[in-house]
Design a protein around this motif. Structure first.
Motif, PDB file in Angstrom:
ATOM      1  N   PRO A 168       0.824  -1.214   0.000  1.00  6.84           N
ATOM      2  CA  PRO A 168       0.000   0.000   0.000  1.00  6.84           C
ATOM      3  C   PRO A 168       0.856   1.260   0.000  1.00  6.84           C
ATOM      4  O   PRO A 168       1.874   1.327   0.691  1.00  6.84           O
ATOM      5  CB  PRO A 168      -0.814  -0.124   1.293  1.00  6.84           C
ATOM      6  N   VAL A 169       0.433   2.257  -0.776  1.00  9.45           N
ATOM      7  CA  VAL A 169       1.202   3.495  -0.855  1.00  9.45           C
ATOM      8  C   VAL A 169       1.063   4.314   0.425  1.00  9.45           C
ATOM      9  O   VAL A 169       1.895   5.170   0.709  1.00  9.45           O
ATOM     10  CB  VAL A 169       0.764   4.345  -2.063  1.00  9.45           C
ATOM     11  N   THR A 170       0.017   4.061   1.195  1.00  9.26           N
ATOM     12  CA  THR A 170      -0.165   4.755   2.470  1.00  9.26           C
ATOM     13  C   THR A 170      -0.897   3.838   3.438  1.00  9.26           C
ATOM     14  O   THR A 170      -1.743   3.035   3.035  1.00  9.26           O
ATOM     15  CB  THR A 170      -0.958   6.064   2.296  1.00  9.26           C
ATOM     16  N   GLN A 171      -0.570   3.964   4.706  1.00 12.34           N
ATOM     17  CA  GLN A 171      -1.262   3.225   5.762  1.00 12.34           C
ATOM     18  C   GLN A 171      -1.750   4.173   6.850  1.00 12.34           C
ATOM     19  O   GLN A 171      -2.079   3.744   7.950  1.00 12.34           O
ATOM     20  CB  GLN A 171      -0.334   2.160   6.351  1.00 12.34           C
ATOM     21  N   ASP A 172      -1.812   5.453   6.523  1.00 11.28           N
ATOM     22  CA  ASP A 172      -2.255   6.470   7.468  1.00 11.28           C
ATOM     23  C   ASP A 172      -3.759   6.328   7.706  1.00 11.28           C
ATOM     24  O   ASP A 172      -4.575   6.620   6.823  1.00 11.28           O
ATOM     25  CB  ASP A 172      -1.935   7.860   6.905  1.00 11.28           C
ATOM     26  N   GLN A 173      -4.126   5.858   8.893  1.00  4.81           N
ATOM     27  CA  GLN A 173      -5.530   5.598   9.199  1.00  4.81           C
ATOM     28  C   GLN A 173      -6.343   6.879   9.358  1.00  4.81           C
ATOM     29  O   GLN A 173      -7.569   6.820   9.478  1.00  4.81           O
ATOM     30  CB  GLN A 173      -5.633   4.766  10.472  1.00  4.81           C
ATOM     31  N   ARG A 174      -5.698   8.035   9.330  1.00  4.10           N
ATOM     32  CA  ARG A 174      -6.436   9.298   9.406  1.00  4.10           C
ATOM     33  C   ARG A 174      -7.009   9.696   8.055  1.00  4.10           C
ATOM     34  O   ARG A 174      -7.879  10.560   7.973  1.00  4.10           O
ATOM     35  CB  ARG A 174      -5.516  10.411   9.923  1.00  4.10           C
ATOM     36  N   SER A 175      -6.524   9.082   6.990  1.00  3.74           N
ATOM     37  CA  SER A 175      -6.976   9.430   5.640  1.00  3.74           C
ATOM     38  C   SER A 175      -7.948   8.381   5.121  1.00  3.74           C
ATOM     39  O   SER A 175      -7.954   7.227   5.564  1.00  3.74           O
ATOM     40  CB  SER A 175      -5.782   9.543   4.688  1.00  3.74           C
ATOM     41  N   ILE A 176      -8.774   8.794   4.153  1.00  2.00           N
ATOM     42  CA  ILE A 176      -9.714   7.862   3.522  1.00  2.00           C
ATOM     43  C   ILE A 176      -8.950   6.774   2.793  1.00  2.00           C
ATOM     44  O   ILE A 176      -9.316   5.593   2.848  1.00  2.00           O
ATOM     45  CB  ILE A 176     -10.645   8.626   2.562  1.00  2.00           C
ATOM     46  N   ALA A 177      -7.867   7.161   2.107  1.00  2.00           N
ATOM     47  CA  ALA A 177      -7.074   6.183   1.359  1.00  2.00           C
ATOM     48  C   ALA A 177      -6.465   5.132   2.282  1.00  2.00           C
ATOM     49  O   ALA A 177      -6.442   3.941   1.961  1.00  2.00           O
ATOM     50  CB  ALA A 177      -5.976   6.900   0.576  1.00  2.00           C
TER      51      ALA A 177
END
Length: 449
Positions: free
Chosen positions: A179-188
């Motif tokens: 995954p390009v991002t795993q930031d749970q604060r974002s929708i992605a």
């Protein structure tokens, strides 16, 4: 395929798409689903162009260039990780269902239907979160995703209302990029984390989201893959009754007359009790299921598996007041989601996406669901028996090449002006030819030059 009548001005595809987007309030959903762009291009313009590409049976790179933006802009909108595509489908479906409520009989049981389908991607090893997934039909592992879908049905119309593109959390089964991002604060980030969780847990989340967004339902229908005491209990806490096919497993026990039985043991007990078999099913009884210390009643219905000899199927419902015949009839409605998968893959290229970003694939599925909603809406409004496939080809025929239409009008206009120099026989041939043209071209020919 049935013969399709020639399309007229009132049923022009552009007008139908415009009416559909106004009906669901697509113009007001941009901010609600976090659509943010610095340009003046709105979400409606981009999605309408994508829907037209589906009806033209072309991929976005090969479809006609949009008027107010570039194809790159359309691709960037699909790949925008900030857009909440799941919420967009829920809100659009809720608005569409509210418009259909006046024509739905109040005695109808509104139901959500859950199932998943294989999204094969055999040649895209660099695609984000691509995994080895098990195909239950072919009984082997294939490369791709599981397209988890929640649909709504009143018995006549089926609408996809939510989805999740499922991958895997097992490193050995992961093939594509991380995954390009795993930031749970974002929708992605939340979307990608959801793809790697247990499918049954994600199913409950999708159903809860749909209910919170205003989708009305009384029941949830699912097959044996999703059936478990945990699922029954969690949906009951959401205020929903369930109807599902029970696995004939020796690991799950139900309490019947103060004794615990697995499904096969319970069937043997009913047979030994010499209870007479019914006309439409074999046996029915109310048992007690348990999940983490919570006991709740289930009605089990044993039905004959037609064409399979002495085999039987077991259906369960948390609404014990339903008669066995009603449970069987309600579960039969689950087949509508299978027809959606077939139609979406055959006509709307659901599994033909070549997008490599995970966000872009979710956007692609969302546009497919909206396009199917449009077809289902038209099918419900029409009084004839045209199928989704009929309507798709009707829409496809209504998107002719504009340059060809203009050239044909110019040619026929020139021939009409030269009519006085032609013989009566040739004039009659031209009149017959004009009478067989589409209404839109006939009207263009009748307009004064």
């Amino acid at each position: 395929m049935k013969s399709i009548p020639q399309i007229d001005d009132e049923k022009d595809t552009k007008a139908l798409i415009s009416s559909f987007t106004k009906l669901i309030g697509l113009g007001n959903l941009g901010k609600k689903v976090n659509f943010k762009r610095h340009s003046l291009i709105d979400l409606v313009t981009v999605i309408v162009w994508m829907i037209k590409a589906r009806f033209a049976r072309k991929s976005l790179p090969r479809f006609d260039k949009p008027v107010n933006f570039t194809k790159r802009t359309g691709r960037n909108v699909l790949n925008d990780g900030r857009i909440n595509w799941q919420k967009l489908i829920c809100l659009a479906a809720a608005k569409l269902i509210s418009s259909l409520r006046p024509v739905i009989d109040h005695r109808r049981r509104l139901a959500l239907i859950v199932d998943d389908t294989l999204m094969s991607r055999s040649c895209s090893t660099k695609t984000e979160l691509l995994a080895r997934v098990y195909d239950h039909n072919k009984k082997k592992y294939l490369t791709g995703y599981r397209g988890l879908t929640v649909g709504w049905s009143d018995g006549n119309t089926f609408l996809p209302i939510n989805f999740a593109l499922m991958s895997t959390k097992e490193p050995k089964n992961m093939i594509g990029k991380a995954p390009v991002t795993q930031d749970q604060r974002s929708i992605a980030g939340r979307r990608r984390a959801q793809a790697q969780r247990q499918m049954n847990d994600v199913t409950v989340e999708l159903i809860k989201q749909a209910i919170d967004e205003g989708v009305p339902a009384d029941y949830v229908l699912f097959d044996s893959w999703f059936t478990s005491p945990k699922m029954f209990w969690q949906l009951k806490q959401l205020g929903l009754d369930s109807v599902g096919m029970v696995k004939q497993s020796k690991k799950i026990y139900y309490r019947y007359r103060k004794r615990l039985y697995d499904v096969k043991g319970l069937y043997a007990r009913l047979v030994a009790s010499k209870i007479p078999k019914k006309e439409n099913y074999l046996y029915s009884c109310v048992v007690q299921a348990q999940y983490r210390g919570h006991a709740f009643p289930l009605r089990l219905v044993f039905a004959t598996n037609r064409g399979k000899g002495k085999q039987y199927l077991v259906l369960a419902s948390t609404n014990t007041s339903l008669r066995p015949k009603e449970i069987i009839q309600l579960y039969g409605r689950r087949w509508q989601i299978e027809t959606y998968f077939k139609a979406a893959k055959q006509y709307l290229a659901l599994d033909k996406s070549q997008i490599q970003s995970y966000d872009g694939q979710c956007g692609y599925i969302a546009v497919t669901a909206l396009t199917y909603d449009l077809l289902a809406w038209q099918e419900r409004l029409n009084t004839d028996d045209r199928t989704i496939g009929d309507l798709f080809y009707l829409m496809n025929d209504a998107l002719p090449d504009l340059a060809f239409e203009e050239a044909l009008v110019y040619l026929m206009t020139a021939l009409k002006e030269a009519k006085i120099k032609l013989t009566d026989k040739i004039s009659k041939i031209i009149d017959n030819f004009i009478s067989m043209l589409p209404k839109c071209i006939q009207n263009a020919l009748e307009e004064p030059a």
